[in-house]
Design an enzyme around this catalytic site. Structure first.
Site, PDB file in Angstrom:
ATOM      1  N   ASP A 145       2.740  13.533 -12.168  1.00  0.00           N
ATOM      2  CA  ASP A 145       2.343  12.267 -12.790  1.00  0.00           C
ATOM      3  C   ASP A 145       0.940  11.884 -12.350  1.00  0.00           C
ATOM      4  O   ASP A 145       0.335  10.986 -12.921  1.00  0.00           O
ATOM      5  CB  ASP A 145       3.336  11.162 -12.374  1.00  0.00           C
ATOM      6  CG  ASP A 145       3.053   9.831 -13.065  1.00  0.00           C
ATOM      7  OD1 ASP A 145       2.663   9.848 -14.248  1.00  0.00           O
ATOM      8  OD2 ASP A 145       3.232   8.774 -12.432  1.00  0.00           O
ATOM      9  N   LEU A 205      10.439   8.997   2.481  1.00  0.00           N
ATOM     10  CA  LEU A 205      11.647   8.211   2.171  1.00  0.00           C
ATOM     11  C   LEU A 205      11.377   6.733   2.460  1.00  0.00           C
ATOM     12  O   LEU A 205      11.861   6.174   3.444  1.00  0.00           O
ATOM     13  CB  LEU A 205      12.856   8.718   2.965  1.00  0.00           C
ATOM     14  CG  LEU A 205      14.192   8.101   2.525  1.00  0.00           C
ATOM     15  CD1 LEU A 205      14.605   8.620   1.152  1.00  0.00           C
ATOM     16  CD2 LEU A 205      15.285   8.361   3.546  1.00  0.00           C
ATOM     17  N   GLU A 257      -8.231  12.135 -11.643  1.00  0.00           N
ATOM     18  CA  GLU A 257      -7.773  11.467 -12.882  1.00  0.00           C
ATOM     19  C   GLU A 257      -8.921  10.736 -13.564  1.00  0.00           C
ATOM     20  O   GLU A 257      -9.751  10.162 -12.864  1.00  0.00           O
ATOM     21  CB  GLU A 257      -6.675  10.447 -12.538  1.00  0.00           C
ATOM     22  CG  GLU A 257      -5.419  11.101 -12.028  1.00  0.00           C
ATOM     23  CD  GLU A 257      -4.371  10.093 -11.550  1.00  0.00           C
ATOM     24  OE1 GLU A 257      -4.513   8.890 -11.843  1.00  0.00           O
ATOM     25  OE2 GLU A 257      -3.412  10.535 -10.891  1.00  0.00           O
ATOM     26  N   HIS A 288      -0.129   9.615 -15.333  1.00  0.00           N
ATOM     27  CA  HIS A 288       0.064   8.533 -14.360  1.00  0.00           C
ATOM     28  C   HIS A 288       0.821   7.360 -14.996  1.00  0.00           C
ATOM     29  O   HIS A 288       0.306   6.235 -15.063  1.00  0.00           O
ATOM     30  CB  HIS A 288      -1.276   8.069 -13.773  1.00  0.00           C
ATOM     31  CG  HIS A 288      -1.119   7.418 -12.427  1.00  0.00           C
ATOM     32  ND1 HIS A 288      -2.078   7.459 -11.459  1.00  0.00           N
ATOM     33  CD2 HIS A 288      -0.096   6.703 -11.901  1.00  0.00           C
ATOM     34  CE1 HIS A 288      -1.662   6.788 -10.392  1.00  0.00           C
ATOM     35  NE2 HIS A 288      -0.440   6.325 -10.642  1.00  0.00           N
ATOM     36  N   ARG A 339      10.416   2.884   0.088  1.00  0.00           N
ATOM     37  CA  ARG A 339      11.069   2.082  -0.958  1.00  0.00           C
ATOM     38  C   ARG A 339      11.363   2.926  -2.201  1.00  0.00           C
ATOM     39  O   ARG A 339      12.490   2.934  -2.710  1.00  0.00           O
ATOM     40  CB  ARG A 339      10.158   0.903  -1.333  1.00  0.00           C
ATOM     41  CG  ARG A 339      10.042  -0.135  -0.229  1.00  0.00           C
ATOM     42  CD  ARG A 339       8.944  -1.132  -0.534  1.00  0.00           C
ATOM     43  NE  ARG A 339       7.640  -0.513  -0.508  1.00  0.00           N
ATOM     44  CZ  ARG A 339       6.601  -0.948   0.212  1.00  0.00           C
ATOM     45  NH1 ARG A 339       6.704  -2.048   0.932  1.00  0.00           N
ATOM     46  NH2 ARG A 339       5.445  -0.319   0.175  1.00  0.00           N
ATOM     47  N   ARG A 373       0.255  10.444  -5.164  1.00  0.00           N
ATOM     48  CA  ARG A 373      -1.159  10.392  -5.509  1.00  0.00           C
ATOM     49  C   ARG A 373      -1.652  11.839  -5.620  1.00  0.00           C
ATOM     50  O   ARG A 373      -1.189  12.712  -4.875  1.00  0.00           O
ATOM     51  CB  ARG A 373      -1.979   9.692  -4.407  1.00  0.00           C
ATOM     52  CG  ARG A 373      -1.827   8.186  -4.396  1.00  0.00           C
ATOM     53  CD  ARG A 373      -2.570   7.533  -5.564  1.00  0.00           C
ATOM     54  NE  ARG A 373      -2.508   6.077  -5.529  1.00  0.00           N
ATOM     55  CZ  ARG A 373      -1.633   5.335  -6.205  1.00  0.00           C
ATOM     56  NH1 ARG A 373      -0.719   5.910  -6.958  1.00  0.00           N
ATOM     57  NH2 ARG A 373      -1.676   4.023  -6.137  1.00  0.00           N
TER      58      ARG A 373
HETATM   59  O1  A2R Z   1       5.782   8.409   7.896  1.00  0.00           O
HETATM   60  P1  A2R Z   1       6.550   7.105   7.917  1.00  0.00           P
HETATM   61  O2  A2R Z   1       7.669   7.135   8.909  1.00  0.00           O
HETATM   62  O3  A2R Z   1       5.655   5.904   8.015  1.00  0.00           O
HETATM   63  O4  A2R Z   1       7.287   6.988   6.452  1.00  0.00           O
HETATM   64  C1  A2R Z   1       6.537   6.733   5.285  1.00  0.00           C
HETATM   65  C2  A2R Z   1       6.140   8.015   4.545  1.00  0.00           C
HETATM   66  N1  A2R Z   1       4.851   8.561   5.010  1.00  0.00           N
HETATM   67  C3  A2R Z   1       4.669   9.829   5.404  1.00  0.00           C
HETATM   68  N2  A2R Z   1       5.505  10.869   5.477  1.00  0.00           N
HETATM   69  C4  A2R Z   1       5.005  12.045   5.952  1.00  0.00           C
HETATM   70  N3  A2R Z   1       3.718  12.223   6.304  1.00  0.00           N
HETATM   71  C5  A2R Z   1       2.837  11.202   6.248  1.00  0.00           C
HETATM   72  N4  A2R Z   1       1.561  11.384   6.619  1.00  0.00           N
HETATM   73  C6  A2R Z   1       3.302   9.943   5.772  1.00  0.00           C
HETATM   74  N5  A2R Z   1       2.718   8.740   5.575  1.00  0.00           N
HETATM   75  C7  A2R Z   1       3.673   7.901   5.119  1.00  0.00           C
HETATM   76  O5  A2R Z   1       6.016   7.625   3.178  1.00  0.00           O
HETATM   77  C8  A2R Z   1       7.418   6.051   4.236  1.00  0.00           C
HETATM   78  O6  A2R Z   1       8.760   6.423   4.360  1.00  0.00           O
HETATM   79  C9  A2R Z   1       6.896   6.543   2.896  1.00  0.00           C
HETATM   80  C10 A2R Z   1       6.167   5.479   2.107  1.00  0.00           C
HETATM   81  O7  A2R Z   1       7.073   4.472   1.794  1.00  0.00           O
HETATM   82  P2  A2R Z   1       6.628   2.983   1.434  1.00  0.00           P
HETATM   83  O8  A2R Z   1       5.575   2.549   2.364  1.00  0.00           O
HETATM   84  O9  A2R Z   1       7.880   2.167   1.308  1.00  0.00           O
HETATM   85  O10 A2R Z   1       5.918   3.132   0.019  1.00  0.00           O
HETATM   86  P3  A2R Z   1       6.533   3.070  -1.455  1.00  0.00           P
HETATM   87  O11 A2R Z   1       6.600   1.680  -1.919  1.00  0.00           O
HETATM   88  O12 A2R Z   1       7.759   3.904  -1.515  1.00  0.00           O
HETATM   89  O13 A2R Z   1       5.339   3.768  -2.257  1.00  0.00           O
HETATM   90  C11 A2R Z   1       4.856   5.072  -1.920  1.00  0.00           C
HETATM   91  C12 A2R Z   1       3.632   5.464  -2.704  1.00  0.00           C
HETATM   92  C13 A2R Z   1       2.562   4.404  -2.912  1.00  0.00           C
HETATM   93  O14 A2R Z   1       1.741   4.232  -1.779  1.00  0.00           O
HETATM   94  C14 A2R Z   1       1.792   4.923  -4.089  1.00  0.00           C
HETATM   95  O15 A2R Z   1       0.753   5.759  -3.677  1.00  0.00           O
HETATM   96  C15 A2R Z   1       2.814   5.746  -4.832  1.00  0.00           C
HETATM   97  O16 A2R Z   1       3.982   5.769  -4.012  1.00  0.00           O
HETATM   98  O17 A2R Z   1       3.102   5.141  -6.051  1.00  0.00           O
END
Ligand code: A2R
Length: 310
Positions: A253, A149, A258, A276, A151, A229
């Protein structure tokens, strides 16, 4: 003196034009021998514009680079610790793609449950005169588990609420600014959900987060949606679960290798497969390109990129 910027990989022509106008810009793809070129000229570059990749070797080959501007929000193919060790700022393109990835996610959810693509194939095969298409599953009012959860996850949640869906999420830590239910256990979230939507970053920390155990918890009436991903899902385990109908369906997606997609997935009507395209609209790609450019401009004028990857 315009700063020297190396382009790694191919970027949108409009962005390449902007880079060429503002900087001393060279594309690595134009060099017959990339290694020899870097050995001779790598030290001249102050910045790198990349389609999403930058490893420690590239950084070492360009020892005076202080900024890397990457196209896309995901930085799983950029060695962030190596960049930090060299004092290199890394810029990415978050937020501007939230709407498009979230729009696509809802589209995939509806497609996999209602069979939009599969029923269209049925029609095009000329099978409609033989009888109506089999009944599918309702979407509105269902339970959605969001894995990640952030952005984009929040933009997906906003849209799902308009479909009267019940929402819960799993992150490593609870989010402060939401009333949505937090589920500490990913497996329990999968057990609860009708749709499990995966939107965490890629990379080693999330590799195969969605494994056979999670898929079995999702169960024969559950759908997996992956817009994160390919590495986040254990693809062979997913193929088995789909073939054996241990989950109802999957909409993907992204894929582990890929642009290769396993033949077993291609053969399944309970899998919706798209190449994608999460951020792939004219409007959003233009906004992403602008951010790649603005991150470099900002760094060279103020010492900081606009959106720093973490
Ligand atoms: O775990 P937290 O509290 O840091 O929350 C982040 C969560 N997250 C995870 N949840 C569970 N297990 C994990 N190992 C884990 N690592 C990270 O994913 C955070 O809520 C969310 C990522 O959100 P944002 O950093 O705001 O990324 P955004 O812009 O929503 O994009 C997500 C991904 C990109 O990195 C691309 O790979 C793809 O969407 O397009």
């Amino acid at each position: 003196m315009k700063p020297k910027v190396l382009q790694y990989g191919r970027l949108m022509p409009s962005l390449e034009k902007q880079l060429a106008e503002a900087f001393q810009h060279q594309r690595l793809v134009d060099q017959a021998d990339a290694k020899a070129f870097l050995a001779a000229q790598g030290a001249d570059f102050a910045g790198i514009a990349t389609a999403g990749f930058a490893d420690a070797a590239l950084m070492a080959a360009c020892p005076n680079v202080k900024v890397i501007s990457s196209f896309g929000v995901g930085v799983d193919k950029i060695d962030l610790p190596a960049a930090a060790a060299r004092g290199i700022q890394v810029g990415n393109t978050p937020d501007v793609l939230n709407d498009c990835v979230a729009d696509l996610t809802l589209g995939l959810m509806i497609d996999v449950a209602r069979g939009i693509g599969a029923s269209e194939r049925y029609l095009r095969r000329g099978e409609w005169p033989k009888g109506p298409y089999p009944l599918q599953r309702k979407v509105s009012g269902k339970r959605v588990g969001i894995v990640g959860l952030g952005r984009i996850g929040k933009a997906i949640a906003k849209r799902a609420e308009a479909f009267d869906m019940t929402l819960k999420y799993h992150n490593r830590r609870p989010v402060a600014d939401t009333t949505m239910g937090y589920e500490k256990s990913l497996t329990e979230l999968a057990r609860w959900a009708d749709f499990l939507v995966v939107i965490v970053p890629g990379g080693a920390a999330t590799k195969h987060l969605i494994n056979a155990e999670v898929l079995d918890a999702l169960g024969p009436e559950g759908y997996l949606i992956n817009v994160a991903r390919g590495t986040v899902v254990d693809e062979p385990a997913l193929v088995h679960a789909l073939v054996e109908r241990r989950i109802a369906g999957a909409a993907l997606d992204v894929f582990e290798n890929e642009p290769q997609v396993p033949a077993e997935l291609m053969a399944l009507d309970n899998a919706v497969l798209v190449p994608h395209i999460g951020s792939a609209t004219i409007e959003t790609r233009a906004a992403m390109a602008q951010r790649v450019f603005d991150n470099l401009q900002s760094f060279f004028s103020t010492g900081s990129v606009i959106s720093q990857a973490s």
